[in-house]
Design a protein around this motif. Sequence first.
Motif, short mmCIF file in Angstrom:
data_model
loop_
_atom_site.label_atom_id
_atom_site.label_comp_id
_atom_site.label_asym_id
_atom_site.label_seq_id
_atom_site.Cartn_x
_atom_site.Cartn_y
_atom_site.Cartn_z
N ASN A 92 0.92 -1.20 -0.06
CA ASN A 92 -0.10 0.48 0.02
C ASN A 92 0.61 1.13 0.12
O ASN A 92 0.22 1.75 -0.55
CB ASN A 92 -0.72 -0.21 0.83
N ARG A 93 1.94 1.28 1.11
CA ARG A 93 2.92 2.03 1.13
C ARG A 93 4.00 2.42 -0.35
O ARG A 93 4.25 4.28 -1.32
CB ARG A 93 3.98 1.72 2.18
N LEU A 94 4.16 1.64 -1.12
CA LEU A 94 4.72 1.29 -2.34
C LEU A 94 3.88 1.79 -4.20
O LEU A 94 4.58 2.36 -4.56
CB LEU A 94 5.44 -0.25 -2.84
N ASP A 95 2.91 1.54 -3.92
CA ASP A 95 1.94 1.42 -4.67
C ASP A 95 1.09 3.15 -4.23
O ASP A 95 -0.39 3.25 -6.04
CB ASP A 95 1.01 0.53 -4.98
N TYR A 96 0.95 3.79 -3.56
CA TYR A 96 -0.36 4.63 -3.17
C TYR A 96 0.35 5.85 -3.85
O TYR A 96 1.54 6.08 -3.50
CB TYR A 96 -0.31 4.62 -2.09
N VAL A 97 -1.15 6.82 -4.76
CA VAL A 97 -0.73 8.12 -5.46
C VAL A 97 -1.17 8.69 -4.12
O VAL A 97 -2.25 9.04 -5.26
CB VAL A 97 -0.48 7.61 -7.20
N SER A 98 -1.10 10.00 -4.15
CA SER A 98 -1.83 11.12 -3.86
C SER A 98 -2.29 11.69 -4.44
O SER A 98 -1.58 12.20 -5.69
CB SER A 98 -0.99 11.41 -2.36
N HIS A 99 -3.46 12.54 -4.36
CA HIS A 99 -3.82 12.61 -5.73
C HIS A 99 -4.53 14.59 -4.88
O HIS A 99 -4.15 14.29 -3.19
CB HIS A 99 -5.43 12.56 -5.96
N LYS A 100 -4.27 15.82 -4.41
CA LYS A 100 -5.33 17.31 -4.38
C LYS A 100 -5.94 16.86 -4.58
O LYS A 100 -6.91 17.43 -5.62
CB LYS A 100 -4.23 18.02 -4.78
N VAL A 101 -7.17 17.25 -3.72
CA VAL A 101 -9.02 16.74 -3.97
C VAL A 101 -9.11 17.46 -2.99
O VAL A 101 -8.87 17.47 -1.68
CB VAL A 101 -9.55 15.40 -3.75
N ALA A 102 -10.65 18.52 -3.34
CA ALA A 102 -10.11 20.12 -2.12
C ALA A 102 -11.86 18.92 -1.55
O ALA A 102 -12.46 18.29 -2.10
CB ALA A 102 -11.12 21.00 -3.28
N PRO A 103 -11.87 19.46 -0.22
CA PRO A 103 -12.75 19.19 0.29
C PRO A 103 -14.64 19.78 -0.15
O PRO A 103 -14.51 20.97 -1.07
CB PRO A 103 -12.59 19.39 1.85
N ARG A 104 -15.30 18.87 -0.08
CA ARG A 104 -16.71 19.61 -0.55
C ARG A 104 -17.43 20.70 0.75
O ARG A 104 -17.12 20.47 1.56
CB ARG A 104 -18.04 18.66 -0.43
N ALA A 105 -17.96 21.60 -0.36
CA ALA A 105 -18.52 22.62 0.02
C ALA A 105 -20.19 22.17 1.35
O ALA A 105 -20.20 21.34 0.57
CB ALA A 105 -18.91 24.01 -0.27
N PRO A 106 -20.11 22.50 2.61
CA PRO A 106 -21.59 22.17 3.50
C PRO A 106 -22.47 22.80 2.53
O PRO A 106 -22.91 24.25 1.91
CB PRO A 106 -21.35 23.45 4.33
N ILE A 107 -23.66 22.20 2.06
CA ILE A 107 -24.97 22.37 1.53
C ILE A 107 -25.84 23.78 2.49
O ILE A 107 -26.15 22.72 3.53
CB ILE A 107 -25.29 21.32 1.03
N LYS A 108 -25.82 24.71 2.63
CA LYS A 108 -26.52 25.54 3.25
C LYS A 108 -27.81 25.63 2.57
O LYS A 108 -27.95 26.08 1.61
CB LYS A 108 -26.12 26.54 4.27
N PRO A 109 -29.13 25.32 3.03
CA PRO A 109 -30.63 25.45 2.54
C PRO A 109 -30.40 27.44 2.85
O PRO A 109 -29.69 27.93 3.13
CB PRO A 109 -31.15 24.89 3.78
N ALA A 110 -31.99 27.24 1.82
CA ALA A 110 -32.09 29.23 1.49
C ALA A 110 -32.79 29.29 2.44
O ALA A 110 -33.49 29.08 3.24
CB ALA A 110 -32.60 29.12 0.24
#
Length: 451
Positions: free
Chosen positions: A293-311
């Motif tokens: 897992n350590r040798l084959d894992y490739v890290s990706h830069k993914v931004a966290p999801r924004a919270p869904i706030k009701p109108a």
Amino acid sequence: RHRCCHRPTKIYDDGVQPSHKTEYLEKYPGYGNVCPPESCKPKPEVPEDQGRMDGTSTFKSDYLPYEILTRPCRPQAEYRPKSGKIDLGTIYRRDYNPHKVGPVTLARPRERKHTSDAKLDTIPTYRDDYRLRKGERTESCKVERAYEPPSERFGNPSTFQDDYFPRQPNPPPSCKPCDTKLAEGPFDGNTIHRTAYVLHELEPMFVRPREEYKPSDQPFEDLTTHQRDFKGTPGEQAKSCKPENIKVGCDDPFKGTTEFQDRYQPYLVTAPELHKPEEYVPPTDKMDLRSSNRLDYVSHKVAPRAPIKPAPGRRTSAPFLGKTTTKEHYQPWSVSRQGLVKHEEQIQKPTGKFASLTTFRSHYVPHQPNPPQSFKPVQAVATGVPFKDETLYRTEYTPKKKEICPGVDPAALGYVYVNTDAQGHKFYRQVSPERSESNCNPVPEEVPAVS
């Protein structure tokens, strides 16, 4: 039921037009001008005010009271105590012999503790085989990064945002009753029990005086029925019918050798070898803690999801309409409390003085006890006549001569050895006497010997 056509919430468009037809519309077409069946549900109607409720029930209207007659009572006879003195003597007091009772000796043996002052000098298996190992701490695989909030808004609406339509609230009217005024004046705390209850004075209960104990003046009779009526009859001791013990065997000394001692040969047994465990040698190379897992894992830069706030909801300045179906259809009725229904007493209460006589005291007739007649037989056996201990078995018994086995001494008993079968039984034949002129001696029968 009302069904609104929903807007699609797909991320991409595949070019397929939505179909609003159902399987029921495709397979079940209409049949002319056929109207749907009418509903059997009753229509909601406001109940009319029927006035005050009548307190008569079916049981009250159909019930016919019957005349109740008082039950005749049997007059109780006056109690008269019996004159005379009560005999308090019992069979237990007359036949009891007092004995001195001592403490019970314990049958439990004394506790013996087998202890020794010697010191135990041994090494357990766990301490001998266990070796301490120095464990290395694994390195963390977590990638440390700072949190960066997203700058763009999440563009995928949810099903709730697509289907929700804001509506104006209709508050129901308040069902709270009007303010009622309390009654003026002091509270009347009188109840039916307080007004209708009649107090009766209870007379003191009759208590019989306790009589003093007076011991008996007669001497105590310590003879039992067995000691008084039993008298032993002297007689001679019976003779034994057991036959005399005649020794059957040989007087030669016993040889202490057996078949097991003759055939058994001792074998040399060597002691089992003890297995010595090998000494533990720790490894000298460094342990490789890298995994796939350590040798084959490739890290990706993914931004966290924004919270869904009701109108935010819209606020209105219109008054709240609080009318409901229950408040429109419900009308308060003027209901008064029903009075208590008290029945008249059918059985009159006694007015005279309470008599402490029971049915047993009034109807009991004392009788004089009649002792039962003794059925004990008269002594028919004389004490001076000697006892006859003869029996039919002893007078008619004739002792029989014991048969001696021919295997003990065949020559002296007149037997000749014939053969031995497969099970080890020896067979003997009796020697035939000389032939006479008038009688011919047959061949004698073979007799088996006791093995």
